[in-house]
Write an enzyme that holds these catalytic residues in place. Structure first.
Site, PDB file in Angstrom:
ATOM      1  N   SER A 158     -15.033   3.866  -1.595  1.00  0.00           N
ATOM      2  CA  SER A 158     -14.535   3.005  -0.365  1.00  0.00           C
ATOM      3  C   SER A 158     -13.301   2.330  -0.745  1.00  0.00           C
ATOM      4  CB  SER A 158     -15.576   1.885  -0.159  1.00  0.00           C
ATOM      5  OG  SER A 158     -16.745   2.541   0.269  1.00  0.00           O
ATOM      6  N   LEU A 169     -12.442   0.128  -3.011  1.00  0.00           N
ATOM      7  CA  LEU A 169     -12.407  -0.978  -4.087  1.00  0.00           C
ATOM      8  C   LEU A 169     -12.124  -0.608  -5.491  1.00  0.00           C
ATOM      9  CD1 LEU A 169     -14.879  -3.030  -2.220  1.00  0.00           C
ATOM     10  CD2 LEU A 169     -12.515  -2.977  -1.845  1.00  0.00           C
ATOM     11  N   SER A 195     -14.195   1.664  -7.491  1.00  0.00           N
ATOM     12  CA  SER A 195     -15.333   1.648  -8.485  1.00  0.00           C
ATOM     13  C   SER A 195     -15.015   2.833  -9.633  1.00  0.00           C
ATOM     14  CB  SER A 195     -16.480   2.210  -7.655  1.00  0.00           C
ATOM     15  OG  SER A 195     -16.519   3.446  -7.141  1.00  0.00           O
ATOM     16  N   SER A 196     -14.116   3.783  -9.335  1.00  0.00           N
ATOM     17  CA  SER A 196     -13.973   4.877 -10.439  1.00  0.00           C
ATOM     18  C   SER A 196     -12.993   4.088 -11.440  1.00  0.00           C
ATOM     19  CB  SER A 196     -13.235   6.090  -9.926  1.00  0.00           C
ATOM     20  OG  SER A 196     -11.991   5.647  -9.184  1.00  0.00           O
ATOM     21  N   GLU A 199       0.870  -1.096   0.177  1.00  0.00           N
ATOM     22  CA  GLU A 199       0.020  -0.032  -0.049  1.00  0.00           C
ATOM     23  C   GLU A 199       0.856   1.385  -0.171  1.00  0.00           C
ATOM     24  OE1 GLU A 199      -3.122   0.239  -1.080  1.00  0.00           O
ATOM     25  OE2 GLU A 199      -3.436  -1.388   0.616  1.00  0.00           O
ATOM     26  N   ASP A 201      -4.762   0.469  -9.782  1.00  0.00           N
ATOM     27  CA  ASP A 201      -6.084   0.187  -9.722  1.00  0.00           C
ATOM     28  C   ASP A 201      -6.435  -0.253 -11.274  1.00  0.00           C
ATOM     29  OD1 ASP A 201      -5.971   1.263  -7.251  1.00  0.00           O
ATOM     30  OD2 ASP A 201      -7.220   2.957  -7.680  1.00  0.00           O
ATOM     31  N   ASP A 257       2.741   2.245  -4.778  1.00  0.00           N
ATOM     32  CA  ASP A 257       2.718   2.359  -6.329  1.00  0.00           C
ATOM     33  C   ASP A 257       2.934   3.572  -7.011  1.00  0.00           C
ATOM     34  OD1 ASP A 257       0.257   3.754  -5.615  1.00  0.00           O
ATOM     35  OD2 ASP A 257      -0.863   3.143  -7.174  1.00  0.00           O
ATOM     36  N   SER A 268     -27.050   6.001 -14.598  1.00  0.00           N
ATOM     37  CA  SER A 268     -26.438   5.083 -13.561  1.00  0.00           C
ATOM     38  C   SER A 268     -27.724   4.518 -12.737  1.00  0.00           C
ATOM     39  CB  SER A 268     -25.175   5.669 -12.875  1.00  0.00           C
ATOM     40  OG  SER A 268     -24.938   4.746 -11.744  1.00  0.00           O
TER      41      SER A 268
HETATM   42  P1  ADP Z   1     -13.444   4.654  -5.266  1.00  0.00           P
HETATM   43  O1  ADP Z   1     -12.982   4.496  -6.666  1.00  0.00           O
HETATM   44  O2  ADP Z   1     -12.522   3.855  -4.240  1.00  0.00           O
HETATM   45  O3  ADP Z   1     -14.765   3.676  -5.383  1.00  0.00           O
HETATM   46  P2  ADP Z   1     -13.549   7.194  -6.001  1.00  0.00           P
HETATM   47  O4  ADP Z   1     -13.966   8.305  -5.068  1.00  0.00           O
HETATM   48  O5  ADP Z   1     -12.204   7.316  -6.835  1.00  0.00           O
HETATM   49  O6  ADP Z   1     -14.002   6.116  -4.917  1.00  0.00           O
HETATM   50  O7  ADP Z   1     -14.977   6.853  -7.045  1.00  0.00           O
HETATM   51  C1  ADP Z   1     -16.207   7.093  -6.882  1.00  0.00           C
HETATM   52  C2  ADP Z   1     -17.063   7.542  -7.749  1.00  0.00           C
HETATM   53  O8  ADP Z   1     -16.997   6.933  -9.263  1.00  0.00           O
HETATM   54  C3  ADP Z   1     -18.273   8.025  -7.633  1.00  0.00           C
HETATM   55  O9  ADP Z   1     -18.585   8.939  -6.755  1.00  0.00           O
HETATM   56  C4  ADP Z   1     -18.876   8.022  -9.205  1.00  0.00           C
HETATM   57  O10 ADP Z   1     -18.750   9.427  -9.453  1.00  0.00           O
HETATM   58  C5  ADP Z   1     -18.125   7.065  -9.876  1.00  0.00           C
HETATM   59  N1  ADP Z   1     -18.865   5.840  -9.998  1.00  0.00           N
HETATM   60  C6  ADP Z   1     -18.314   4.736  -9.544  1.00  0.00           C
HETATM   61  N2  ADP Z   1     -19.334   3.786  -9.799  1.00  0.00           N
HETATM   62  C7  ADP Z   1     -20.204   4.290 -10.557  1.00  0.00           C
HETATM   63  C8  ADP Z   1     -21.463   3.709 -10.960  1.00  0.00           C
HETATM   64  N3  ADP Z   1     -21.768   2.474 -10.896  1.00  0.00           N
HETATM   65  N4  ADP Z   1     -22.316   4.602 -11.618  1.00  0.00           N
HETATM   66  C9  ADP Z   1     -21.889   5.948 -11.843  1.00  0.00           C
HETATM   67  N5  ADP Z   1     -20.872   6.266 -11.334  1.00  0.00           N
HETATM   68  C10 ADP Z   1     -19.939   5.519 -10.386  1.00  0.00           C
HETATM   69 MG    MG Z   2     -11.107   5.678  -7.357  1.00  0.00          MG
END
Ligand code: ADP
Ligand code: MG
Length: 387
Positions: free
Chosen positions: A125, A127, A129-130, A33, A174, A36, A67
């Site tokens: 969080s 994991l 998601s972005s 951690e 990531d 990178d 979404s």
């Molecule tokens: P992480 O990447 O750790 O989950 P981030 O703050 O980097 O956190 O990314 C989260 C953001 O990515 C959300 O606020 C949203 O803008 C976008 N995002 C992630 N998943 C989705 C989804 N399923 N639909 C739309 N936007 C999403």
């Molecule tokens: Mg992110």
């Protein structure tokens, strides 16, 4: 899930004709951690949870986004002539950034598209998601427009767009973990060279459990940038005459012999974490290959201690989750994962202890912090695909 998202796409956009369904995973970093961006190693894996998407090409230059995770926002419209970051574009800045980044590489979309997303990974969080949204978008563009890009390119394009379109100074881990994911394997990646190796994760009667603190990162990004510059400065203080390019080039012994050249004590601690965490990651992969899960878990625990005491990126929420986990019989290892300051922890838990883990860690967390944590028993999945 494919049926659910196709049905929803039809409801939202009026037709499913020509619509295709896709998926990209989320990721969890098992160890390594904050290494990178220090030229060190990381050891993440893709998950079976992630972002589902449906997309269809249009005959004009319009872009429409929807979404299911931000359903209240309805359809968000834009166009290929508007590929620049805009605050009011909200989450659509992630897929738009990828379209822009394709263009920067000479791959221009000749028509717009309608996209629907549905993620089953917690947002914000740690994991990723972005990055999952970026990689699924890249995979959609490759599949619908016939661009010749490898999965590794999708990772680089995703990082480029997150850095330059969304203004998040993330490393390559990531997007790489997501785009290059392989079922039941973690990826041992040297972030300095992008050399990588898959390592089978055979947990012998144990599971990967993710505990989500539900604490939003808040100050996280400014602290993240602060840690990056502390490490850069520490490197410049010890670099002269050592022939090294990054902190990841140093062994523990080399670091100990030069560390007093780093004048500030906090900065010395940050650099110590970067060096030791990189070496720990190398040792952890060796332990896993030798089927020594106990040693792997011990190194995970040491990683957390280092992130807590030397790198100082954990915070009360993550410490509470990890310290509660350490007390439970059947927990092989537990640490914070991701950038820290909130987000998730990752634990390796024996099968028979999983229910007890969720119950006891959940109770301790609620009592100490005042709100509930969420738990995910996860499996290691593959990279992006068409469904
Ligand atoms: P992480 O990447 O750790 O989950 P981030 O703050 O980097 O956190 O990314 C989260 C953001 O990515 C959300 O606020 C949203 O803008 C976008 N995002 C992630 N998943 C989705 C989804 N399923 N639909 C739309 N936007 C999403
Ligand atoms: Mg992110």
């Amino acid at each position: 899930m494919k049926d659910i998202i196709l049905k929803k796409f039809g409801e939202v956009y009026g037709t499913t004709e020509g619509a295709r369904a896709f998926f990209a995973p989320g990721r969890v970093n098992l160890i390594g951690e904050h290494t990178d961006y220090n030229g060190g190693h990381v050891f993440p894996c893709a998950l079976t949870i992630g972002t589902y998407a449906v997309a269809r090409k249009r005959n004009d230059r319009k872009l429409r986004f929807f979404s299911m995770n931000f359903e209240h926002l309805g359809i968000i419209e834009s166009s290929l002539d508007e590929l620049k970051p805009m605050k009011e574009a909200g989450w659509t800045n992630y897929p738009k950034g990828v379209m822009w980044a394709f263009g920067e590489r000479g791959m221009h979309l000749d028509c717009g598209l309608d996209i629907l997303l549905n993620g089953n990974i917690p947002n914000g969080s740690g994991l990723s998601s972005s990055a999952s949204v970026e990689v699924v978008t890249g995979f959609i563009l490759k599949s619908l427009y016939g661009f010749d890009v490898s999965n590794q390119d999708l990772a680089l394009i995703g990082q480029f767009s997150e850095n330059n379109f969304n203004g998040v100074n993330c490393g390559i881990m990531d997007q790489f973990a997501i785009a290059m994911g392989k079922k039941d394997n973690a990826i041992f990646l040297d972030t300095a060279t992008l050399e990588y190796e898959y390592a089978p994760v055979k947990l012998q009667g144990a599971k990967i459990v993710i505990s989500c603190s539900n604490k939003k990162r808040g100050l996280g990004s400014s602290k993240y940038n602060e840690r990056r510059s502390e490490c850069e400065m520490a490197l410049s203080e010890i670099q002269s005459g050592m022939g090294i390019e990054t902190l990841g080039d140093l062994t523990e012994e080399q670091f100990e012999s030069v560390k007093m050249a780093i004048k500030d004590e906090d900065r010395r601690k940050r650099a110590k974490h970067a060096v030791y965490e990189n070496q720990r990651t190398i040792k952890a992969v060796e332990a896993l290959k030798a089927n020594d899960i106990a040693l792997f878990g011990k190194l995970m625990n040491e990683s957390h201690v280092s992130l807590r005491d030397d790198y100082e990126v954990t915070g009360e929420e993550l410490d509470t989750l990890v310290e509660a986990a350490w007390k439970i019989d059947g927990v092989i290892g537990s640490r914070m994962t991701g950038a820290g300051f909130g987000g998730c922890t990752v634990s390796i838990v024996k099968d028979e202890a999983v229910d007890r883990f969720i119950d006891q860690v959940g109770k301790t967390y609620k009592e100490t912090i005042g709100y509930a944590a969420d738990f995910y028993v996860v499996e290691i999945g593959s990279g992006p695909c068409e469904l």
